[in-house]
Every structure is written in C-alpha cells, then in structure tokens.
Write a protein that holds these residues in place. Structure first.
Motif, PDB file in Angstrom:
ATOM      1  N   PHE A   1       0.856  -1.157   0.163  1.00  5.08           N
ATOM      2  CA  PHE A   1      -0.087   0.050   0.151  1.00  5.08           C
ATOM      3  C   PHE A   1       0.854   1.326   0.101  1.00  5.08           C
ATOM      4  N   THR A   2       0.398   2.399  -0.550  1.00  7.98           N
ATOM      5  CA  THR A   2       1.016   3.635  -0.391  1.00  7.98           C
ATOM      6  C   THR A   2       0.837   4.379   0.888  1.00  7.98           C
ATOM      7  N   ALA A   3       2.133   4.812   1.363  1.00  6.93           N
ATOM      8  CA  ALA A   3       1.865   5.515   2.628  1.00  6.93           C
ATOM      9  C   ALA A   3       2.940   6.726   2.684  1.00  6.93           C
TER      10      ALA A   3
ATOM     11  N   VAL B   1       6.100   3.301  10.660  1.00  8.49           N
ATOM     12  CA  VAL B   1       4.786   3.455   9.559  1.00  8.49           C
ATOM     13  C   VAL B   1       3.462   3.389  10.279  1.00  8.49           C
ATOM     14  N   CYS B   2       2.710   4.176   9.692  1.00 10.25           N
ATOM     15  CA  CYS B   2       1.328   4.191   9.989  1.00 10.25           C
ATOM     16  C   CYS B   2       0.508   3.774   8.991  1.00 10.25           C
ATOM     17  N   LEU B   3      -0.479   2.686   9.605  1.00  8.24           N
ATOM     18  CA  LEU B   3      -1.170   1.707   8.844  1.00  8.24           C
ATOM     19  C   LEU B   3      -2.577   1.811   9.560  1.00  8.24           C
ATOM     20  N   ASN B   4      -3.695   2.214   8.510  1.00 11.24           N
ATOM     21  CA  ASN B   4      -5.078   2.111   8.851  1.00 11.24           C
ATOM     22  C   ASN B   4      -5.391   0.480   9.227  1.00 11.24           C
ATOM     23  N   ARG B   5      -6.083   0.474  10.220  1.00  9.59           N
ATOM     24  CA  ARG B   5      -6.501  -0.995  10.586  1.00  9.59           C
ATOM     25  C   ARG B   5      -7.536  -1.323   9.729  1.00  9.59           C
TER      26      ARG B   5
ATOM     27  N   ALA C   1      -7.633  -0.989   6.260  1.00 13.84           N
ATOM     28  CA  ALA C   1      -7.344  -1.318   5.336  1.00 13.84           C
ATOM     29  C   ALA C   1      -7.188  -2.909   4.708  1.00 13.84           C
ATOM     30  N   SER C   2      -7.375  -3.257   3.596  1.00 13.65           N
ATOM     31  CA  SER C   2      -7.408  -4.472   3.156  1.00 13.65           C
ATOM     32  C   SER C   2      -6.141  -5.320   3.416  1.00 13.65           C
ATOM     33  N   VAL C   3      -5.257  -4.447   3.516  1.00 14.07           N
ATOM     34  CA  VAL C   3      -3.918  -5.176   3.671  1.00 14.07           C
ATOM     35  C   VAL C   3      -3.264  -5.296   5.014  1.00 14.07           C
TER      36      VAL C   3
ATOM     37  N   LEU D   1      -1.871   3.460  -8.006  1.00  8.55           N
ATOM     38  CA  LEU D   1      -2.377   2.113  -8.036  1.00  8.55           C
ATOM     39  C   LEU D   1      -2.267   1.337  -6.602  1.00  8.55           C
ATOM     40  N   PHE D   2      -1.425   1.675  -5.746  1.00  5.42           N
ATOM     41  CA  PHE D   2      -1.027   1.019  -4.467  1.00  5.42           C
ATOM     42  C   PHE D   2      -1.872   1.750  -3.533  1.00  5.42           C
ATOM     43  N   GLY D   3      -2.499   2.980  -3.772  1.00  2.99           N
ATOM     44  CA  GLY D   3      -3.089   3.885  -2.764  1.00  2.99           C
ATOM     45  C   GLY D   3      -4.779   3.730  -2.922  1.00  2.99           C
TER      46      GLY D   3
HETATM   47  C1  LIG Z   1      -0.290   9.657  -1.349  1.00  5.20           C
HETATM   48  C2  LIG Z   1      -1.194   8.639  -0.361  1.00  5.20           C
HETATM   49  C3  LIG Z   1      -0.559   8.578   0.995  1.00  5.20           C
HETATM   50  C4  LIG Z   1      -1.199   7.727   1.810  1.00  5.20           C
HETATM   51  N1  LIG Z   1      -0.710   7.371   3.195  1.00  5.20           N
HETATM   52  C5  LIG Z   1      -1.332   6.263   3.834  1.00  5.20           C
HETATM   53  C6  LIG Z   1      -0.640   6.218   5.141  1.00  5.20           C
HETATM   54  O1  LIG Z   1       0.350   6.621   5.620  1.00  5.20           O
HETATM   55  N2  LIG Z   1      -1.213   5.208   6.027  1.00  5.20           N
HETATM   56  C7  LIG Z   1      -2.279   4.624   5.562  1.00  5.20           C
HETATM   57  O2  LIG Z   1      -2.869   3.723   6.206  1.00  5.20           O
HETATM   58  N3  LIG Z   1      -2.831   4.515   4.352  1.00  5.20           N
HETATM   59  C8  LIG Z   1      -2.346   5.667   3.518  1.00  5.20           C
HETATM   60  N4  LIG Z   1      -2.811   5.907   2.314  1.00  5.20           N
HETATM   61  C9  LIG Z   1      -4.009   5.128   2.023  1.00  5.20           C
HETATM   62  C10 LIG Z   1      -3.736   3.766   1.490  1.00  5.20           C
HETATM   63  O3  LIG Z   1      -2.640   3.826   0.535  1.00  5.20           O
HETATM   64  C11 LIG Z   1      -4.956   2.758   0.991  1.00  5.20           C
HETATM   65  O4  LIG Z   1      -5.784   2.749   1.995  1.00  5.20           O
HETATM   66  C12 LIG Z   1      -4.281   1.293   0.832  1.00  5.20           C
HETATM   67  O5  LIG Z   1      -4.035   1.269  -0.361  1.00  5.20           O
HETATM   68  C13 LIG Z   1      -5.336   0.213   1.416  1.00  5.20           C
HETATM   69  O6  LIG Z   1      -6.485   0.329   0.082  1.00  5.20           O
HETATM   70  P1  LIG Z   1      -7.249  -1.027   0.287  1.00  5.20           P
HETATM   71  O7  LIG Z   1      -8.115  -1.055   1.564  1.00  5.20           O
HETATM   72  O8  LIG Z   1      -7.961  -0.791  -0.805  1.00  5.20           O
HETATM   73  O9  LIG Z   1      -6.141  -2.092   0.153  1.00  5.20           O
HETATM   74  C14 LIG Z   1      -2.340   6.763   1.223  1.00  5.20           C
HETATM   75  C15 LIG Z   1      -2.757   7.000  -0.053  1.00  5.20           C
HETATM   76  C16 LIG Z   1      -1.963   7.928  -0.736  1.00  5.20           C
HETATM   77  C17 LIG Z   1      -2.700   7.941  -2.092  1.00  5.20           C
END
Ligand SMILES: Cc1cc2nc3c(=O)[nH]c(=O)nc-3n(C[C@H](O)[C@H](O)[C@H](O)COP(=O)(O)O)c2cc1C
Ligand SMILES: NC(=O)C1=CN([C@@H]2O[C@H](COP(=O)(O)OP(=O)(O)OC[C@H]3O[C@@H](n4cnc5c(N)ncnc54)[C@H](O)[C@@H]3O)[C@@H](O)[C@H]2O)C=CC1
Length: 176
Positions: free
Chosen positions: A45-47, A62-66, A68-70, A95-97
């Motif tokens: 995923f993009t972060a 790294v901060c990850l939203n709980r 998120a599918s990943v 694409l990864f975001g």
């Molecule tokens: C520029 C950008 C920065 C992002 N930064 C974060 C981040 O730091 N942490 C996070 O949890 N999600 C972040 N996101 C969102 C995740 O990339 C997105 O939720 C992730 O692809 C999971 O999506 P999914 O649930 O469809 O797999 C960011 C998205 C973008 C476009």
C-alpha cells in the motif's frame, strides 16, 4: 511601532477531522510503497506516514489504517519493505493507494528481494527492508515500529513529494 510577539491563534472547542486533514495536506512528505510477503500473503500500500525513529538500532515507523485490506497481511508477516518512490512513480503510487486488486498492483512494476522476503521495488529511490518489532494502536491506525535489516539505494534517481494533495518531482542537484 508596536509589534506583537504573540501568534494569532483561532480558538476552537475541538479540531474537526476535515480541518485536521486540510492542515495536514500542507505538510510535504515523501511517498512510499510499503510491501510485505509471508504466511499472511503478499500485499502493498501507499504511505506518506513514515518517519525515522532512531539510528541505533536503525528504526523507522509506518502508520497503517486498521481498516485497510492489507492490514492482516502486515500484522501476520511481521516483515515489510519501505520503498521510497522516485519522480517516475506517480501512477504506481495511485495504484497502491486505491482499491486495485493486489495482483494488478504488483504487475505494474519490477520487484526483487533482500533479507526478509518482502518485495523490493527495483527502481525505488531507496528501500528499507525491515522486521516489525512493535505495534501500537492509536485511534484508527496501527503504528508499526520497524528495524531495518537491509538497505538498497538508487543514487541517480530524483525524488517525489506529496504536497497539497498532489505529487511534485524533487530534483537532485547535478554536478555541472
Ligand atoms: C499519497 C497517499 C498516501 C497515503 N498514506 C497512507 C498512510 O500513511 N497510511 C495508511 O494507512 N494509508 C495511507 N494511504 C491510503 C492507503 O494507500 C490505502 O488505504 C491502501 O491502498 C489500502 O487500500 P485497500 O484497503 O484498498 O487495500 C495513502 C494513500 C495515498 C494516495
Ligand atoms: N495517514 C494516512 O492514513 C493517510 C491516508 N491517506 C488517504 O489517501 C486518500 C487521499 O488523501 P489526500 O488526497 O491527501 O486527501 P485527504 O484530505 O484525505 O488527506 C489530507 C491529509 O490528511 C492526512 N490524512 C488523511 N487521511 C488520514 C487518516 N485516515 N489518518 C491520518 N491522517 C490522514 C494526510 O496527511 C493527508 O495527506 C484518502 O483516502 C486518505 O485517507 C492519505 C495520506 C495519509
């Protein structure tokens, strides 16, 4: 002339979520694709929420939203690679975001491996291959504390900055 040394502060009962995001959009940051592979499966995923913590031992967060599918892949695998993007990676970042299926995300670029088995983006500006050593939950997110066990750099690439909800190339100074 009298000059006040006090900053102008708007008093509010609480900071609204949207106001907070609008304010955070003014902080320019590097963009990274965070990858993992292992028993929990391959994911990425993009972060932008990535930060150096200490160099002894070499540690970043790294901060990850709980939601998120990943999320489960990262917590199960306990390894990840932070791939910091170069100026040519804007579409890969989108694409990864987004909500794109995982296979489609990885098909769009070339990957290698270092120590942990997490996918390493071959033309990333820099890649930090890490073991996840601690996880702390704050609000909607998990903070993953990651110890770097291998590094890879591409010293000729230019950088990519995410600022004001847009991507901006960041040019490396070249000798002339
Ligand atoms: C520029 C950008 C920065 C992002 N930064 C974060 C981040 O730091 N942490 C996070 O949890 N999600 C972040 N996101 C969102 C995740 O990339 C997105 O939720 C992730 O692809 C999971 O999506 P999914 O649930 O469809 O797999 C960011 C998205 C973008 C476009
Ligand atoms: N830390 C995070 O989880 C981030 C998530 N995103 C997500 O990417 C998408 C596009 O974001 P933008 O175009 O920048 O517009 P936006 O208005 O959603 O976000 C503006 C800024 O607020 C912060 N932010 C956004 N969502 C956040 C969250 N859930 N938790 C903590 N901070 C958050 C980030 O610094 C972001 O650059 C949104 O869905 C956003 O939620 C983007 C950046 C960071």
């Amino acid at each position: 002339m009298t000059v006040s040394d006090k900053p102008v502060v708007e008093k509010q009962a609480a900071v609204e979520k949207q106001n907070y995001r609008d304010a955070m959009a003014r902080l320019g940051s590097a963009v990274n694709i965070i990858t993992t592979d292992g028993p929990g499966g391959r994911a990425g995923f993009t972060a932008s929420a990535v930060c150096s913590v200490t160099d002894s031992p070499p540690t970043l967060l790294v901060c990850l939203n709980r939601s998120a599918s990943v999320h489960s892949a990262f917590t199960q695998n306990q390894v990840l690679c932070v791939n910091t993007l170069a100026d040519c990676h804007e579409s890969l970042s989108n694409l990864f975001g987004g909500k794109t299926p995982m296979q489609q995300r990885f098909e769009a670029a070339e990957w290698a491996r270092l120590a942990t088995g997490s996918p390493v983006l071959t033309n990333a500006l820099v890649s930090f291959d890490c073991n996840v050593t601690q996880i702390t939950s704050v609000g909607t997110h998990d903070i993953l504390i990651c110890e770097a066990v291998a590094l890879r750099r591409n010293d000729d690439s230019h950088g990519l900055v995410y600022f004001d909800r847009r991507y901006h190339p960041l040019m490396r100074q070249t000798a002339c």
